[in-house]
Design a protein around this motif. Sequence first.
Motif, PDB file in Angstrom:
ATOM      1  N   ASP A 211     -54.289 -16.639  32.314  1.00 19.01           N
ATOM      2  CA  ASP A 211     -53.677 -18.074  32.315  1.00 19.01           C
ATOM      3  C   ASP A 211     -53.844 -19.356  30.912  1.00 19.01           C
ATOM      4  O   ASP A 211     -55.415 -19.135  30.799  1.00 19.01           O
ATOM      5  CB  ASP A 211     -54.302 -19.194  34.029  1.00 19.01           C
ATOM      6  CG  ASP A 211     -53.969 -20.073  34.173  1.00 19.01           C
ATOM      7  OD1 ASP A 211     -53.272 -20.647  32.772  1.00 19.01           O
ATOM      8  OD2 ASP A 211     -54.088 -21.143  35.498  1.00 19.01           O
ATOM      9  N   VAL A 212     -53.042 -18.975  30.640  1.00 17.79           N
ATOM     10  CA  VAL A 212     -53.256 -19.712  29.072  1.00 17.79           C
ATOM     11  C   VAL A 212     -53.855 -21.127  29.006  1.00 17.79           C
ATOM     12  O   VAL A 212     -54.775 -21.717  27.888  1.00 17.79           O
ATOM     13  CB  VAL A 212     -52.042 -19.111  28.535  1.00 17.79           C
ATOM     14  CG1 VAL A 212     -52.389 -20.692  26.946  1.00 17.79           C
ATOM     15  CG2 VAL A 212     -51.506 -18.153  28.153  1.00 17.79           C
ATOM     16  N   ASP A 213     -53.771 -21.474  30.184  1.00 14.76           N
ATOM     17  CA  ASP A 213     -54.873 -22.733  30.314  1.00 14.76           C
ATOM     18  C   ASP A 213     -55.650 -23.524  30.169  1.00 14.76           C
ATOM     19  O   ASP A 213     -56.399 -24.442  30.124  1.00 14.76           O
ATOM     20  CB  ASP A 213     -53.632 -23.846  31.471  1.00 14.76           C
ATOM     21  CG  ASP A 213     -51.934 -24.674  31.220  1.00 14.76           C
ATOM     22  OD1 ASP A 213     -51.503 -24.272  30.083  1.00 14.76           O
ATOM     23  OD2 ASP A 213     -51.581 -24.157  32.034  1.00 14.76           O
ATOM     24  N   VAL A 214     -55.948 -22.141  30.864  1.00 17.01           N
ATOM     25  CA  VAL A 214     -58.005 -21.835  31.200  1.00 17.01           C
ATOM     26  C   VAL A 214     -58.405 -21.256  30.750  1.00 17.01           C
ATOM     27  O   VAL A 214     -59.535 -21.331  30.120  1.00 17.01           O
ATOM     28  CB  VAL A 214     -57.423 -21.521  33.204  1.00 17.01           C
ATOM     29  CG1 VAL A 214     -59.023 -20.522  33.141  1.00 17.01           C
ATOM     30  CG2 VAL A 214     -56.950 -22.089  34.199  1.00 17.01           C
ATOM     31  N   GLU A 215     -57.981 -20.273  30.559  1.00 12.05           N
ATOM     32  CA  GLU A 215     -58.590 -18.960  28.836  1.00 12.05           C
ATOM     33  C   GLU A 215     -58.311 -19.193  27.646  1.00 12.05           C
ATOM     34  O   GLU A 215     -58.859 -18.362  26.961  1.00 12.05           O
ATOM     35  CB  GLU A 215     -58.546 -17.243  29.646  1.00 12.05           C
ATOM     36  CG  GLU A 215     -58.674 -17.280  30.775  1.00 12.05           C
ATOM     37  CD  GLU A 215     -58.248 -15.937  31.292  1.00 12.05           C
ATOM     38  OE1 GLU A 215     -59.198 -15.446  31.275  1.00 12.05           O
ATOM     39  OE2 GLU A 215     -58.162 -15.205  32.262  1.00 12.05           O
ATOM     40  N   GLY A 216     -57.192 -20.244  27.399  1.00 12.40           N
ATOM     41  CA  GLY A 216     -56.594 -20.182  25.690  1.00 12.40           C
ATOM     42  C   GLY A 216     -55.954 -19.090  26.030  1.00 12.40           C
ATOM     43  O   GLY A 216     -55.566 -17.989  26.780  1.00 12.40           O
TER      44      GLY A 216
END
Length: 122
Positions: A40-45
Amino acid sequence: MDLKVPIKIADELSDEVINGTGLLDLASGEIHRVTYQDYDVDVEGLPVDSEDYEFTSGILSNNGKDVEFGIKVNKTTGQYSVTADELLEIKTRAAALFAGLSAQDMLASAEAKAGKGGKSAK
């Protein structure tokens, strides 16, 4: 002509590999529509922003045959792409692998189209 081909993407970190997919533009070398599997890019960058990021690679597949290549990631924009030299190498290797052509066959074909040895082609 707009020619984008699906590729697999692997962002290599010290202890894990983040897999994803994207579309490689064979004209520009830019990679569009990058999506990650189980990440999850939104959570983990972005993977490239991780402290233990090492490199990114790609695979172009056709009928069970693969062409592997290096991918550059712009840390500022997050844009994935391949260099012009890498793009040329991908095209050459993919043509040889997928079409069963040798480099010599491709050179002969290119020379024939350029008009060497006779008629000029337009």
